[in-house]
Motif scaffolding. Structure first.
Motif, PDB file in Angstrom:
ATOM      1  N   TRP A  45       0.659  -1.367   0.440  1.00 17.65           N
ATOM      2  CA  TRP A  45       0.316  -0.013  -0.128  1.00 17.65           C
ATOM      3  C   TRP A  45       0.863   1.366   0.226  1.00 17.65           C
ATOM      4  N   GLY A  46       2.491   1.026   0.453  1.00 13.74           N
ATOM      5  CA  GLY A  46       3.154   2.217   1.020  1.00 13.74           C
ATOM      6  C   GLY A  46       3.689   2.427  -0.502  1.00 13.74           C
ATOM      7  N   PHE A  47       3.992   1.896  -1.198  1.00 11.82           N
ATOM      8  CA  PHE A  47       4.373   1.514  -2.557  1.00 11.82           C
ATOM      9  C   PHE A  47       3.093   2.257  -3.719  1.00 11.82           C
ATOM     10  N   ILE A  48       2.186   1.566  -3.368  1.00  9.88           N
ATOM     11  CA  ILE A  48       1.188   2.758  -4.009  1.00  9.88           C
ATOM     12  C   ILE A  48       0.739   3.605  -3.549  1.00  9.88           C
ATOM     13  N   SER A  50       2.713   5.962  -2.797  1.00  4.51           N
ATOM     14  CA  SER A  50       4.399   6.654  -2.994  1.00  4.51           C
ATOM     15  C   SER A  50       4.133   7.129  -4.580  1.00  4.51           C
ATOM     16  N   LEU A  51       3.752   6.335  -5.416  1.00  2.52           N
ATOM     17  CA  LEU A  51       3.836   6.288  -7.028  1.00  2.52           C
ATOM     18  C   LEU A  51       2.623   7.571  -6.747  1.00  2.52           C
ATOM     19  N   MET A  52       1.573   7.525  -6.033  1.00  3.58           N
ATOM     20  CA  MET A  52       0.403   8.628  -6.548  1.00  3.58           C
ATOM     21  C   MET A  52       0.670   9.652  -6.361  1.00  3.58           C
ATOM     22  N   ARG A  53       1.684   9.410  -4.656  1.00  4.50           N
ATOM     23  CA  ARG A  53       2.641  11.034  -4.851  1.00  4.50           C
ATOM     24  C   ARG A  53       3.338  11.935  -5.345  1.00  4.50           C
ATOM     25  N   ILE A  54       3.591  11.081  -6.115  1.00  9.03           N
ATOM     26  CA  ILE A  54       5.064  11.670  -7.737  1.00  9.03           C
ATOM     27  C   ILE A  54       4.012  11.590  -9.090  1.00  9.03           C
ATOM     28  N   SER A  55       2.952  11.462  -9.401  1.00  5.01           N
ATOM     29  CA  SER A  55       1.964  10.906 -10.069  1.00  5.01           C
ATOM     30  C   SER A  55       2.195  13.141 -10.369  1.00  5.01           C
ATOM     31  N   GLN A  56       1.127  13.012 -11.710  1.00  5.94           N
ATOM     32  CA  GLN A  56       1.429  14.247 -12.469  1.00  5.94           C
ATOM     33  C   GLN A  56      -0.247  14.660 -11.730  1.00  5.94           C
ATOM     34  N   LEU A  57      -0.788  13.545 -11.598  1.00  4.37           N
ATOM     35  CA  LEU A  57      -2.245  13.931 -11.724  1.00  4.37           C
ATOM     36  C   LEU A  57      -3.145  14.461 -10.758  1.00  4.37           C
ATOM     37  N   LEU A  59      -5.497  14.955  -8.573  1.00  6.18           N
ATOM     38  CA  LEU A  59      -7.010  14.369  -7.629  1.00  6.18           C
ATOM     39  C   LEU A  59      -5.735  12.973  -6.710  1.00  6.18           C
ATOM     40  N   LEU A  60      -4.625  11.741  -7.763  1.00  3.49           N
ATOM     41  CA  LEU A  60      -4.190  11.567  -6.558  1.00  3.49           C
ATOM     42  C   LEU A  60      -3.299  11.756  -5.832  1.00  3.49           C
ATOM     43  N   ASN A  61      -2.545  12.795  -6.112  1.00  7.41           N
ATOM     44  CA  ASN A  61      -1.310  13.200  -5.678  1.00  7.41           C
ATOM     45  C   ASN A  61      -2.424  14.096  -4.034  1.00  7.41           C
ATOM     46  N   LYS A  62      -2.750  14.729  -3.959  1.00  6.41           N
ATOM     47  CA  LYS A  62      -3.476  15.002  -3.367  1.00  6.41           C
ATOM     48  C   LYS A  62      -4.318  13.897  -2.544  1.00  6.41           C
ATOM     49  N   PHE A  63      -5.254  13.614  -2.311  1.00  5.11           N
ATOM     50  CA  PHE A  63      -5.822  11.745  -2.089  1.00  5.11           C
ATOM     51  C   PHE A  63      -4.182  11.259  -0.961  1.00  5.11           C
ATOM     52  N   ALA A  64      -3.346  10.761  -1.653  1.00  8.39           N
ATOM     53  CA  ALA A  64      -2.428  10.342  -0.974  1.00  8.39           C
ATOM     54  C   ALA A  64      -1.540  11.583  -0.245  1.00  8.39           C
ATOM     55  N   ILE A 116       9.953   5.335   0.276  1.00  5.63           N
ATOM     56  CA  ILE A 116       9.704   5.021  -0.752  1.00  5.63           C
ATOM     57  C   ILE A 116       9.917   5.572  -1.692  1.00  5.63           C
ATOM     58  N   ARG A 117       8.999   7.537  -2.315  1.00  2.33           N
ATOM     59  CA  ARG A 117       8.523   8.880  -2.549  1.00  2.33           C
ATOM     60  C   ARG A 117      10.580   8.662  -2.939  1.00  2.33           C
ATOM     61  N   SER A 118      11.154   9.478  -1.214  1.00  2.00           N
ATOM     62  CA  SER A 118      12.067   9.707  -1.394  1.00  2.00           C
ATOM     63  C   SER A 118      13.042   8.795  -1.913  1.00  2.00           C
ATOM     64  N   ALA A 119      13.276   7.996  -2.109  1.00  2.00           N
ATOM     65  CA  ALA A 119      14.661   7.091  -1.986  1.00  2.00           C
ATOM     66  C   ALA A 119      13.918   7.208  -3.328  1.00  2.00           C
ATOM     67  N   LEU A 120      12.928   7.223  -4.887  1.00  2.00           N
ATOM     68  CA  LEU A 120      12.533   7.530  -6.144  1.00  2.00           C
ATOM     69  C   LEU A 120      13.236   8.130  -6.481  1.00  2.00           C
ATOM     70  N   ASN A 121      12.972   9.743  -5.940  1.00  6.21           N
ATOM     71  CA  ASN A 121      13.230  11.005  -6.285  1.00  6.21           C
ATOM     72  C   ASN A 121      14.646  10.710  -6.319  1.00  6.21           C
ATOM     73  N   ALA A 122      15.649  10.260  -5.227  1.00  7.18           N
ATOM     74  CA  ALA A 122      16.672  10.156  -5.370  1.00  7.18           C
ATOM     75  C   ALA A 122      17.278   9.733  -6.722  1.00  7.18           C
ATOM     76  N   ILE A 123      16.790   8.712  -6.763  1.00  6.49           N
ATOM     77  CA  ILE A 123      17.515   8.583  -8.316  1.00  6.49           C
ATOM     78  C   ILE A 123      17.938   9.982  -9.494  1.00  6.49           C
ATOM     79  N   ASN A 124      18.883   9.514 -10.375  1.00  2.73           N
ATOM     80  CA  ASN A 124      19.007  10.780 -10.524  1.00  2.73           C
ATOM     81  C   ASN A 124      18.117  11.064 -12.308  1.00  2.73           C
ATOM     82  N   HIS A 125      17.824  12.102 -12.351  1.00 11.06           N
ATOM     83  CA  HIS A 125      16.741  11.712 -13.370  1.00 11.06           C
ATOM     84  C   HIS A 125      17.398  11.505 -14.604  1.00 11.06           C
ATOM     85  N   GLY A 126      18.180  11.700 -14.567  1.00 10.36           N
ATOM     86  CA  GLY A 126      18.489  10.970 -16.224  1.00 10.36           C
ATOM     87  C   GLY A 126      18.195   9.521 -16.230  1.00 10.36           C
TER      88      GLY A 126
END
Length: 226
Positions: A45-48, A50-57, A59-64, A116-126
């Protein structure tokens, strides 16, 4: 008060501890079940989330964001009481163990999502750009390139979450789950010696957490070599 005035036999009665060790330890199955299943489901559930939090949608971002804020700001004990004692008033009933697992799942997922969100964001966008330049769809880039690297970053803080779950599982005793803490309370009340039983149960929790720490070091070493 002098040290000689302290009644040491009331601090830790070794005979009482040995006599009731088996009974107290009989609740370890509930402790491990609640913490392990709560962590596993919380991880999903936490992984889901985290994906909502980094989503550009939006509604999903605000819900998470609201969910994570609410769960991190609400005591787990209140959540357990709400599930076990409160929900029956609206016709929804949970047994003690499922209520405990659900409560710890919902609570731990909020912390896991931020890790998980912070770990995903830590990976270089490149890394994203490189994967997509090879013609890989975004989902494959996420699972094959980003997630393996993020896991290496997330292992230590995730280990802290499960250690906290092991210790917090003692709260399940408040909703009648017969775990090691509940059993220790029963013996302490019967023998009028809570000090001995609480020291013993603290040592048991320490032993469980030490086992998880060994597993954490092995995972860190494995991901480090990867």
């Amino acid at each position: 008060m002098n040290v000689s005035d302290i009644k040491w036999e009331y601090i830790f009665n070794i005979e009482l501890a040995i006599e009731n060790f088996g009974y107290v330890l009989s609740g370890i199955g509930y402790t491990l079940l609640i913490s392990a299943v709560g962590f596993a489901l919380g991880l999903i559930w936490g992984f889901i989330l985290s994906l909502m939090r980094i989503s550009q949608l939006t509604l999903l971002n605000k819900f998470a964001a609201i969910y994570i804020s609410f769960m991190r700001g609400t005591p787990t004990l209140v959540l357990l009481f709400l599930l076990y004692f409160g929900f029956p008033f609206i016709g929804v009933y949970f047994d003690a163990v499922p209520a405990a697992i659900l409560g710890f799942t919902l609570s731990s997922a909020a912390y896991i999502a931020e890790i998980i969100r912070s770990a995903l964001n830590a990976i270089n966008h490149g890394q994203w750009e490189a994967g997509m330049s090879l013609g890989l769809p975004r989902q494959k880039v996420l699972w094959r390139i980003i997630v393996p690297q993020a896991l290496r970053i997330a292992v230590p803080p995730l280990s802290n979450v499960i250690l906290d779950l092991v210790k917090s599982s003692s709260l399940a005793a408040m909703i009648t789950v017969p775990d090691i803490f509940q059993n220790a309370k029963i013996v302490g009340g019967r023998e009028n010696d809570y000090m001995t039983m609480y020291i013993m149960v603290a040592l048991i929790y320490w032993g469980i957490c030490s086992g998880y720490e060994v597993l954490q070091r092995k995972l860190e070493k494995q991901f480090g070599s990867y």
